[in-house]
Scaffold this motif. Structure first.
Motif, short mmCIF file in Angstrom:
data_model
loop_
_atom_site.label_atom_id
_atom_site.label_comp_id
_atom_site.label_asym_id
_atom_site.label_seq_id
_atom_site.Cartn_x
_atom_site.Cartn_y
_atom_site.Cartn_z
N PRO A 141 22.79 9.84 -2.73
CA PRO A 141 23.79 10.16 -3.77
C PRO A 141 23.20 11.00 -4.89
O PRO A 141 23.94 11.66 -5.62
N GLU A 142 21.90 10.96 -5.05
CA GLU A 142 21.24 11.83 -6.03
C GLU A 142 19.81 12.07 -5.55
O GLU A 142 19.32 11.41 -4.62
N GLU A 143 19.15 13.02 -6.20
CA GLU A 143 17.78 13.35 -5.83
C GLU A 143 16.85 12.14 -6.03
O GLU A 143 17.02 11.39 -6.98
N LEU A 144 15.88 12.00 -5.12
CA LEU A 144 14.91 10.90 -5.25
C LEU A 144 13.56 11.45 -5.69
O LEU A 144 13.28 12.64 -5.58
N ASP A 145 12.70 10.53 -6.16
CA ASP A 145 11.34 10.93 -6.57
C ASP A 145 10.32 10.63 -5.48
O ASP A 145 9.25 11.24 -5.44
N ALA A 146 10.62 9.64 -4.65
CA ALA A 146 9.73 9.32 -3.53
C ALA A 146 10.53 8.61 -2.45
O ALA A 146 11.59 8.05 -2.72
N ALA A 147 9.99 8.66 -1.25
CA ALA A 147 10.62 7.94 -0.13
C ALA A 147 9.52 7.36 0.74
O ALA A 147 8.46 7.98 0.91
N ILE A 148 9.77 6.17 1.26
CA ILE A 148 8.85 5.55 2.22
C ILE A 148 9.61 5.39 3.53
O ILE A 148 10.72 4.84 3.55
N ILE A 149 9.01 5.89 4.61
CA ILE A 149 9.64 5.79 5.93
C ILE A 149 8.98 4.67 6.72
O ILE A 149 7.80 4.74 7.05
N HIS B 297 11.40 -5.22 -9.27
CA HIS B 297 10.62 -5.95 -10.28
C HIS B 297 9.90 -4.96 -11.21
O HIS B 297 9.74 -5.22 -12.41
N GLU B 298 9.49 -3.82 -10.66
CA GLU B 298 8.81 -2.81 -11.46
C GLU B 298 9.79 -1.90 -12.18
O GLU B 298 9.37 -0.91 -12.82
N GLY B 299 11.07 -2.18 -12.06
CA GLY B 299 12.07 -1.41 -12.79
C GLY B 299 12.50 -0.12 -12.11
O GLY B 299 13.15 0.73 -12.72
N ARG C 242 0.84 -1.20 0.00
CA ARG C 242 0.00 0.00 0.00
C ARG C 242 0.88 1.26 0.00
O ARG C 242 0.61 2.22 -0.71
N ALA C 243 1.95 1.23 0.80
CA ALA C 243 2.85 2.39 0.86
C ALA C 243 3.52 2.63 -0.49
O ALA C 243 3.67 3.77 -0.94
N LEU C 244 3.90 1.55 -1.15
CA LEU C 244 4.55 1.69 -2.46
C LEU C 244 3.58 2.29 -3.48
O LEU C 244 3.95 3.14 -4.28
N ARG C 245 2.34 1.89 -3.44
CA ARG C 245 1.34 2.46 -4.35
C ARG C 245 1.13 3.95 -4.06
O ARG C 245 0.98 4.76 -4.97
N MET C 246 1.14 4.32 -2.79
CA MET C 246 0.97 5.72 -2.42
C MET C 246 2.17 6.57 -2.84
O MET C 246 2.07 7.79 -2.93
N ALA C 247 3.30 5.91 -3.05
CA ALA C 247 4.49 6.63 -3.50
C ALA C 247 4.42 6.94 -4.99
O ALA C 247 5.31 7.60 -5.53
N GLY C 248 3.38 6.47 -5.67
CA GLY C 248 3.22 6.74 -7.09
C GLY C 248 4.22 5.95 -7.93
O GLY C 248 4.77 4.96 -7.47
N ASP C 249 4.46 6.42 -9.16
CA ASP C 249 5.31 5.62 -10.04
C ASP C 249 6.77 6.10 -10.01
O ASP C 249 7.52 5.91 -10.95
N ALA C 250 7.15 6.70 -8.89
CA ALA C 250 8.50 7.23 -8.70
C ALA C 250 9.59 6.27 -9.19
O ALA C 250 9.71 5.17 -8.66
N PRO C 251 10.41 6.69 -10.16
CA PRO C 251 11.48 5.80 -10.61
C PRO C 251 12.65 5.66 -9.63
O PRO C 251 13.31 4.64 -9.61
N ARG C 252 12.88 6.69 -8.81
CA ARG C 252 13.97 6.61 -7.82
C ARG C 252 13.35 6.65 -6.43
O ARG C 252 12.82 7.67 -6.00
#
Ligand SMILES: [Zn+2]
Ligand SMILES: [Zn+2]
Length: 322
Positions: free
Chosen positions: A210-218, A174-176, A145-155
């Motif tokens: 090391p670089e900017e991220l698109d989403a984070a889950i705590i 698995h989702e790339g 559920r948390a991953l889905r709430m993070a949207g399709d963030a590639p990083r």
């Protein structure tokens, strides 16, 4: 194993066999996962009223009696919903105002027998032995559920590399997606574990990525991580707090939220989440790594979880012969 009062160790007790009410199943428990939420219950950080309480909400069991006799099922945290409130009637039963939770409002799986509402007993994928299936039921479901709430963030950043993150990492790869794992400063073991599971970088949670991220889950229950994660994500990024309890979040400059960053929590699960994730897990395939403990050693399992000594997920083996 029962909780008499918050702060006390669990106590081995002989209780009368539970009796299923209408719509409930009697279950012989094979295994039960140990979740950080159990620590919050034991510590009294989550208000629970049932005393004595049998904790545990990642139950793998066989149904005893009735139409589903012999079926192997999994029982998650969400144990009952009203079906009538504005959340239940809009696909958000995870927010039900009258919800009852397994191992908190209802006796859970740190026991040889349990009862559960049949509607909340999921069939389990055959590919998973009992011990490996247990962590799917909370670490997996809430992580999903948390991953889905993070949207399709590639990083994607994962803060706290415990039971949930070790599953989410595999699904994200698995989702790339690219995965960055954040752990306690010098926790070389967790960092190595994250890299084994496909994280391309692992390092100190309070340091920069090391670089900017698109989403984070705590996943770690540490409020300081919220500003750290907001600093790690770029404009438009999302920070998801996946735990049920967290220490206070320190104040932070508006600047690190500005730029259309989103900060949100994830609460509980819906049955739809459960069906979706239990179908997805074998396709990835998610491999859960478990540290096993006898039921009587539940206090030791909780202590190891508290100290960050568990690699993957802790699971109580209730019925070794099952
Ligand atoms: Zn409801
Ligand atoms: Zn849990």
């Amino acid at each position: 194993m029962v909780l008499d009062e918050p702060g006390a160790p669990l106590r081995a007790a002989d209780l009368p066999d539970p009796e299923p009410g209408p719509g409930e199943l009697l279950l012989r428990v094979h295994a039960c996962g140990v979740c950080r939420t159990d620590l919050h219950v034991v510590d009294g950080e989550l208000a629970t009223t049932r005393r004595p309480l049998v904790p545990g909400h990642q139950i793998v069991a066989t149904v005893l009696g009735g139409e589903r006799a012999g079926e192997r099922v999994g029982v998650p945290w969400l144990g009952w919903t009203c079906g009538r409130c504005r959340f239940c009637t809009s696909g958000r039963e995870n927010l039900c105002v009258a919800a009852r939770f397994t191992g908190a409002d209802l006796d859970g799986g740190y026991a040889e027998l349990a009862v559960a509402d049949a509607r909340f007993c999921f069939p389990l994928p055959a590919d998973y032995p009992d011990l490996q299936a247990a962590p799917l039921l909370c670490a997996g479901l809430i992580g999903h559920r948390a991953l889905r709430m993070a949207g399709d963030a590639p990083r994607l950043g994962l803060y706290g590399f415990g039971a949930a993150a070790h599953i989410v990492c595999q699904v994200a790869r698995h989702e790339g997606r690219r995965v960055f794992a954040f752990t306690r400063g010098r926790d070389a073991e967790s960092q190595a574990f994250a890299r084994e599971l496909g994280a391309e970088w692992a390092g100190d949670a309070l340091g920069p990525p090391p670089e900017e991220l698109d989403a984070a889950i705590i996943f770690a229950p540490v409020g300081e991580l919220v500003p750290a994660a907001l600093r790690a994500v770029g404009r438009g990024g999302t920070v998801v707090c996946a735990g049920i309890h967290m220490s206070d979040i320190p104040s932070f400059p508006y600047e690190i939220l500005w730029g259309e960053r989103t900060l949100r929590s994830v609460a509980n699960l819906t049955r739809a989440d459960g069906e979706e994730f239990l179908a997805l897990a074998p396709r990835v395939p998610v491999r859960t790594e478990v540290a096993t403990y006898a039921l009587a050693d539940a206090n030791r399992a909780l202590a190891d979880l508290r100290a960050g000594r568990v690699r993957g997920a802790a699971v109580l083996v209730v019925d070794p012969g099952a």
